[in-house]
Design a protein around this motif. Structure first.
Motif, PDB file in Angstrom:
ATOM      1  N   TYR A  76       0.835  -1.207   0.000  1.00  0.00           N
ATOM      2  CA  TYR A  76       0.000   0.000   0.000  1.00  0.00           C
ATOM      3  C   TYR A  76       0.870   1.257   0.000  1.00  0.00           C
ATOM      4  O   TYR A  76       0.661   2.167  -0.779  1.00  0.00           O
ATOM      5  CB  TYR A  76      -0.916  -0.013   1.231  1.00  0.00           C
ATOM      6  N   TRP A  77       1.845   1.293   0.900  1.00  0.00           N
ATOM      7  CA  TRP A  77       2.736   2.448   1.012  1.00  0.00           C
ATOM      8  C   TRP A  77       4.061   2.171   0.316  1.00  0.00           C
ATOM      9  O   TRP A  77       4.605   1.086   0.410  1.00  0.00           O
ATOM     10  CB  TRP A  77       3.008   2.773   2.477  1.00  0.00           C
ATOM     11  N   MET A  78       4.584   3.172  -0.384  1.00  0.00           N
ATOM     12  CA  MET A  78       5.880   3.075  -1.046  1.00  0.00           C
ATOM     13  C   MET A  78       6.753   4.231  -0.555  1.00  0.00           C
ATOM     14  O   MET A  78       6.242   5.208  -0.001  1.00  0.00           O
ATOM     15  CB  MET A  78       5.717   3.163  -2.572  1.00  0.00           C
ATOM     16  N   ALA A  79       8.041   4.122  -0.779  1.00  0.00           N
ATOM     17  CA  ALA A  79       8.959   5.189  -0.385  1.00  0.00           C
ATOM     18  C   ALA A  79       9.955   5.451  -1.500  1.00  0.00           C
ATOM     19  O   ALA A  79      10.371   4.528  -2.217  1.00  0.00           O
ATOM     20  CB  ALA A  79       9.695   4.808   0.895  1.00  0.00           C
ATOM     21  N   SER A  80      10.289   6.717  -1.654  1.00  0.00           N
ATOM     22  CA  SER A  80      11.322   7.140  -2.597  1.00  0.00           C
ATOM     23  C   SER A  80      12.129   8.211  -1.883  1.00  0.00           C
ATOM     24  O   SER A  80      11.659   9.343  -1.728  1.00  0.00           O
ATOM     25  CB  SER A  80      10.682   7.687  -3.874  1.00  0.00           C
ATOM     26  N   GLY A  81      13.299   7.831  -1.392  1.00  0.00           N
ATOM     27  CA  GLY A  81      14.087   8.754  -0.585  1.00  0.00           C
ATOM     28  C   GLY A  81      13.342   9.052   0.702  1.00  0.00           C
ATOM     29  O   GLY A  81      12.957   8.148   1.436  1.00  0.00           O
ATOM     30  N   HIS A  82      13.089  10.327   0.960  1.00  0.00           N
ATOM     31  CA  HIS A  82      12.367  10.734   2.174  1.00  0.00           C
ATOM     32  C   HIS A  82      10.867  10.865   1.927  1.00  0.00           C
ATOM     33  O   HIS A  82      10.120  11.183   2.840  1.00  0.00           O
ATOM     34  CB  HIS A  82      12.908  12.073   2.693  1.00  0.00           C
ATOM     35  N   ARG A  83      10.448  10.608   0.709  1.00  0.00           N
ATOM     36  CA  ARG A  83       9.037  10.770   0.346  1.00  0.00           C
ATOM     37  C   ARG A  83       8.289   9.448   0.454  1.00  0.00           C
ATOM     38  O   ARG A  83       8.751   8.425  -0.036  1.00  0.00           O
ATOM     39  CB  ARG A  83       8.971  11.279  -1.104  1.00  0.00           C
ATOM     40  N   ARG A  84       7.131   9.477   1.126  1.00  0.00           N
ATOM     41  CA  ARG A  84       6.261   8.295   1.212  1.00  0.00           C
ATOM     42  C   ARG A  84       5.002   8.604   0.438  1.00  0.00           C
ATOM     43  O   ARG A  84       4.476   9.710   0.502  1.00  0.00           O
ATOM     44  CB  ARG A  84       5.920   7.973   2.671  1.00  0.00           C
ATOM     45  N   TYR A  85       4.495   7.604  -0.283  1.00  0.00           N
ATOM     46  CA  TYR A  85       3.295   7.804  -1.080  1.00  0.00           C
ATOM     47  C   TYR A  85       2.535   6.491  -1.205  1.00  0.00           C
ATOM     48  O   TYR A  85       3.072   5.414  -0.948  1.00  0.00           O
ATOM     49  CB  TYR A  85       3.634   8.366  -2.464  1.00  0.00           C
ATOM     50  N   ILE A  86       1.271   6.616  -1.591  1.00  0.00           N
ATOM     51  CA  ILE A  86       0.434   5.428  -1.787  1.00  0.00           C
ATOM     52  C   ILE A  86       0.742   4.848  -3.167  1.00  0.00           C
ATOM     53  O   ILE A  86       0.773   5.565  -4.154  1.00  0.00           O
ATOM     54  CB  ILE A  86      -1.061   5.788  -1.659  1.00  0.00           C
ATOM     55  N   SER A  87       0.958   3.552  -3.215  1.00  0.00           N
ATOM     56  CA  SER A  87       1.296   2.862  -4.464  1.00  0.00           C
ATOM     57  C   SER A  87       0.100   2.830  -5.428  1.00  0.00           C
ATOM     58  O   SER A  87      -1.034   3.148  -5.051  1.00  0.00           O
ATOM     59  CB  SER A  87       1.711   1.418  -4.160  1.00  0.00           C
ATOM     60  N   LYS A  88       0.357   2.408  -6.653  1.00  0.00           N
ATOM     61  CA  LYS A  88      -0.713   2.272  -7.641  1.00  0.00           C
ATOM     62  C   LYS A  88      -1.767   1.276  -7.136  1.00  0.00           C
ATOM     63  O   LYS A  88      -2.969   1.531  -7.221  1.00  0.00           O
ATOM     64  CB  LYS A  88      -0.146   1.793  -8.976  1.00  0.00           C
ATOM     65  N   ARG A  89      -1.312   0.170  -6.598  1.00  0.00           N
ATOM     66  CA  ARG A  89      -2.240  -0.833  -6.057  1.00  0.00           C
ATOM     67  C   ARG A  89      -3.040  -0.266  -4.877  1.00  0.00           C
ATOM     68  O   ARG A  89      -4.235  -0.514  -4.735  1.00  0.00           O
ATOM     69  CB  ARG A  89      -1.455  -2.072  -5.629  1.00  0.00           C
ATOM     70  N   GLY A  90      -2.375   0.525  -4.040  1.00  0.00           N
ATOM     71  CA  GLY A  90      -3.043   1.178  -2.933  1.00  0.00           C
ATOM     72  C   GLY A  90      -4.085   2.180  -3.407  1.00  0.00           C
ATOM     73  O   GLY A  90      -5.188   2.259  -2.854  1.00  0.00           O
ATOM     74  N   MET A  91      -3.756   2.935  -4.453  1.00  0.00           N
ATOM     75  CA  MET A  91      -4.713   3.909  -5.002  1.00  0.00           C
ATOM     76  C   MET A  91      -5.926   3.197  -5.604  1.00  0.00           C
ATOM     77  O   MET A  91      -7.054   3.698  -5.482  1.00  0.00           O
ATOM     78  CB  MET A  91      -4.036   4.790  -6.052  1.00  0.00           C
ATOM     79  N   GLU A  92      -5.710   2.051  -6.226  1.00  0.00           N
ATOM     80  CA  GLU A  92      -6.834   1.281  -6.778  1.00  0.00           C
ATOM     81  C   GLU A  92      -7.756   0.804  -5.657  1.00  0.00           C
ATOM     82  O   GLU A  92      -8.981   0.867  -5.785  1.00  0.00           O
ATOM     83  CB  GLU A  92      -6.317   0.097  -7.593  1.00  0.00           C
ATOM     84  N   PHE A  93      -7.171   0.347  -4.560  1.00  0.00           N
ATOM     85  CA  PHE A  93      -7.979  -0.087  -3.416  1.00  0.00           C
ATOM     86  C   PHE A  93      -8.726   1.103  -2.823  1.00  0.00           C
ATOM     87  O   PHE A  93      -9.918   1.023  -2.543  1.00  0.00           O
ATOM     88  CB  PHE A  93      -7.109  -0.764  -2.351  1.00  0.00           C
ATOM     89  N   LYS A  94      -8.028   2.220  -2.651  1.00  0.00           N
ATOM     90  CA  LYS A  94      -8.641   3.427  -2.093  1.00  0.00           C
ATOM     91  C   LYS A  94      -9.805   3.896  -2.975  1.00  0.00           C
ATOM     92  O   LYS A  94     -10.841   4.327  -2.465  1.00  0.00           O
ATOM     93  CB  LYS A  94      -7.580   4.518  -1.959  1.00  0.00           C
TER      94      LYS A  94
END
Length: 118
Positions: free
Chosen positions: A17-35
């Motif tokens: 659900y959650w992904m990270a890129s450096g210091h940034r956390r965001y909702i993954s594509k799969r997480g956005m589909e569920f949301k």
């Protein structure tokens, strides 16, 4: 308000659900589909506002593989935030149960006002 019952797709694990890129956390594509599926299921449902709530989750896996059921709770609580309650910190009780597998997987979430024990 008594309770709200939602039939949802099988939720992604917290790791999907959650992904990270450096210091940034965001909702993954799969997480956005569920949301998005949660948002659709919440259309026309009343909100509990800022009241304490309890969630009862019944997970129906896609197959017989055993998964950690506690990994699904975060995606469900986060996705319901802003629709059926204001903040997932309002969840005072969360129960998660594994049930029989069904084709494609899914989950049933029951939300109701939490009654504090005196």
């Amino acid at each position: 308000m008594s309770q709200i019952i939602l039939e949802l797709p099988y939720p992604p694990s917290v790791n999907a659900y959650w992904m990270a890129s450096g210091h940034r956390r965001y909702i993954s594509k799969r997480g956005m589909e569920f949301k998005k599926a949660v948002a659709q299921a919440c259309i026309g449902q009343p909100s509990f506002g800022d009241q304490p709530v309890e969630l009862s989750v019944v997970l129906h896996p896609r197959d017989k593989r055993l998964m950690d059921i506690d990994n699904c709770g975060k995606a469900i609580c986060d996705s319901l935030q802003g629709y059926l309650y204001e903040n997932d910190q309002q969840v005072w009780k969360l129960t998660i149960e594994r049930a029989e597998k069904i084709k494609g997987g899914g989950c049933v979430v029951t939300i109701k006002e939490y009654r504090k024990h005196e």
